[in-house]
Design an enzyme around this catalytic site. Structure first.
Site, mmCIF file in Angstrom:
data_model
loop_
_atom_site.group_PDB
_atom_site.id
_atom_site.type_symbol
_atom_site.label_atom_id
_atom_site.label_comp_id
_atom_site.label_asym_id
_atom_site.label_seq_id
_atom_site.Cartn_x
_atom_site.Cartn_y
_atom_site.Cartn_z
ATOM 1 N N LYS A 82 97.533 6.914 -78.342
ATOM 2 C CA LYS A 82 96.096 6.689 -78.139
ATOM 3 C C LYS A 82 95.485 6.047 -79.380
ATOM 4 O O LYS A 82 96.107 6.034 -80.449
ATOM 5 C CB LYS A 82 95.411 8.014 -77.801
ATOM 6 N N TYR A 311 76.520 0.617 -106.498
ATOM 7 C CA TYR A 311 75.238 1.031 -105.929
ATOM 8 C C TYR A 311 74.792 2.380 -106.482
ATOM 9 O O TYR A 311 75.602 3.311 -106.615
ATOM 10 C CB TYR A 311 75.363 1.168 -104.405
HETATM 11 C C1 LIG Z 1 96.331 13.592 -79.427
HETATM 12 C C2 LIG Z 1 97.059 14.437 -78.484
HETATM 13 C C3 LIG Z 1 98.404 14.780 -78.718
HETATM 14 C C4 LIG Z 1 99.126 14.424 -79.998
HETATM 15 O O1 LIG Z 1 98.602 15.160 -81.088
HETATM 16 P P1 LIG Z 1 99.224 15.060 -82.573
HETATM 17 O O2 LIG Z 1 98.615 16.194 -83.279
HETATM 18 O O3 LIG Z 1 98.778 13.750 -83.124
HETATM 19 O O4 LIG Z 1 100.688 15.141 -82.443
HETATM 20 C C5 LIG Z 1 99.059 15.492 -77.730
HETATM 21 N N1 LIG Z 1 98.432 15.864 -76.591
HETATM 22 C C6 LIG Z 1 97.133 15.565 -76.344
HETATM 23 C C7 LIG Z 1 96.499 16.019 -75.075
HETATM 24 C C8 LIG Z 1 96.398 14.856 -77.288
HETATM 25 O O5 LIG Z 1 95.106 14.579 -77.051
#
Ligand SMILES: *Cc1c(COP(=O)(O)O)cnc(C)c1O
Length: 424
Positions: A82, A311
């Site tokens: 993702k 800044y």
């Molecule tokens: C993001 C996510 C994962 C993976 O999580 P990590 O901590 O990055 O390994 C797995 N299952 C779901 C439903 C997620 O949203």
């Protein structure tokens, strides 16, 4: 690579050039120039002028997949890609992992699943976000596997499958065992399963849940969620629903060798980050950082003692100082919270951030870096070796200085920063 691909391809297909052209499937090879301008996605390596870039090691990804497979102990490994593969660029990462024989992919959004299909990914893709909006049809057309947990999901998918005359659609049922985010509540599983049974157009291929505290010091919460998950599984079995894949583990659970069931869903571990539990890193050395961010010194000046830098004058020199300007700022994803916190590497040695991170640039103090010069490489994340030593800025360190977590640091790296893919 820059010369091979100079300006000829649309930004979205730039990553693909790292792979041989003949293998790059189903993406338009040439895009009309106006299209390239109208659909900016991310700075493409061949188009950039500024020396700031993120380097993705494809070999680190393959090594991490290998290490994860060992830990999975026979469970399928579905890579969670993702948010553009945690900022690495989903198409290139997915192709690398598919060639390395990963078992499948998980994404959050329908859009992300479509992007992977368009990049030529043929393996299973699970869409975990549960929001299908106007894209139910698209899910079927692209052979994306939906996660379902409410009646509207069941009814809409069933109706479409019937209308298309398709085989029963494989779905993954999500149970909420303690995250209180998405999924059927345990007490409603029985009713939901009865509704499922009334929709022969759907086939429950998977049963999943998500763990809220897999990286906690104690495993109490994790075990509590497991108990609920297994109870849900049993309830379904009594109604004749026996999914082939039960899955729950994110990276933290997997690395603790817990809740692995039939498949695991690692995200961050693929990119070389392991949680630290009770002061002990879950990385026993086989997970390698897959991303390195580097820029250069684009300006350099001597500043007398007592002057301010940046800044709001948030840094004041206490001695005659040499201040270097680095071509990376918060618009590139460098947290502004790093103001006066943390360091970059120059000539193999840490140089502290001096003053406020600005939009496009950040100043560092290189007074103790003899020989520092215009054009010197500056490492924001990752390793550097130089005449003054050898050091590494880890994601954990960067995240700690910015008051956040590695996931956020990775996903904030902006589209102004081109990703370069390296085999090594
Ligand atoms: C993001 C996510 C994962 C993976 O999580 P990590 O901590 O990055 O390994 C797995 N299952 C779901 C439903 C997620 O949203």
């Amino acid at each position: 690579m820059q010369t091979r691909t100079r300006m000829r391809y649309e930004a979205t297909t730039m990553e693909d050039r790292e792979f041989s052209v003949s293998e790059a499937p189903s993406v338009p090879e040439f895009a009309a120039p106006e299209e390239r301008i109208m659909k900016p996605r991310r700075a493409a390596p061949a188009d950039v002028v500024r020396p700031t870039r993120a380097e993705v090691s494809l070999d680190a990804l393959r090594c991490n997949l290998h290490a994860i497979r060992q830990k999975a102990a026979g469970a399928k490994v579905w890579a969670v890609l993702k948010a553009d593969a945690y900022g690495h660029g989903a198409p290139a990462v997915a192709r690398t992992l598919e060639r390395a024989k990963v078992d499948g992919f998980c994404v959050a959004l329908v859009e992300e699943g479509v992007e992977l299909r368009e990049a030529g990914i043929t393996g299973p893709i699970l869409v975990m976000g549960g929001y299908y909006g106007r894209a139910y049809e698209e899910m079927l057309a692209r052979r994306l596997t939906p996660v379902v947990y409410d009646r509207e999901h069941l009814e809409t998918f069933a109706r479409l499958v019937r209308a298309r005359g398709d085989e029963p659609l494989a779905i993954h049922l999500k149970v909420d065992t303690g995250m209180a985010r998405l999924g059927v509540r345990p007490e409603e599983i029985r009713t939901f399963a009865e509704e499922l049974a009334a929709h022969p157009e759907l086939r429950v291929e998977g049963l999943m849940t998500h763990l809220a505290s897999a990286d906690a010091t104690t495993t109490e919460s994790l075990e509590h969620q497991q108990v609920r998950f297994e109870a849900a599984s049993k309830t379904l079995a009594l109604l004749g629903i026996r999914p082939s894949y039960r899955h729950a583990a994110n990276s933290a659970a997997l690395l603790r060798e817990m809740a692995r069931y039939d498949a695991v869903r690692p995200g961050i571990a693929l990119f070389g980050v392991a949680p630290t539990i009770d002061g002990v890193s879950m990385n026993d050395g086989d997970l390698l950082p897959s991303l390195r961010v580097r820029s250069e010194i684009i300006a350099l000046r001597d500043v007398p003692a007592g002057e301010t830098v940046g800044y709001s004058g948030l840094f004041r020199t206490t001695r005659p100082s040499r201040i270097a300007t680095v071509a990376m700022g918060y618009a590139d994803g460098l947290a502004r919270a790093l103001t006066n916190r943390g360091a970059f590497l120059v000539r193999g040695k840490r140089a502290p951030i001096a003053g406020a991170v600005s939009m496009d640039m950040t100043m560092i103090d290189v007074t103790d870096h003899p020989g520092a010069a215009l054009g010197d490489e500056v490492v924001i994340l990752g390793r550097q070796e130089g005449p003054l030593g050898r050091d590494e800025i880890t994601l954990d360190e960067l995240a700690a200085h910015a008051g956040t977590i590695s996931w956020e640091v990775l996903t904030h790296l902006s589209r102004r920063v081109p990703r370069f893919y390296r085999e090594a």
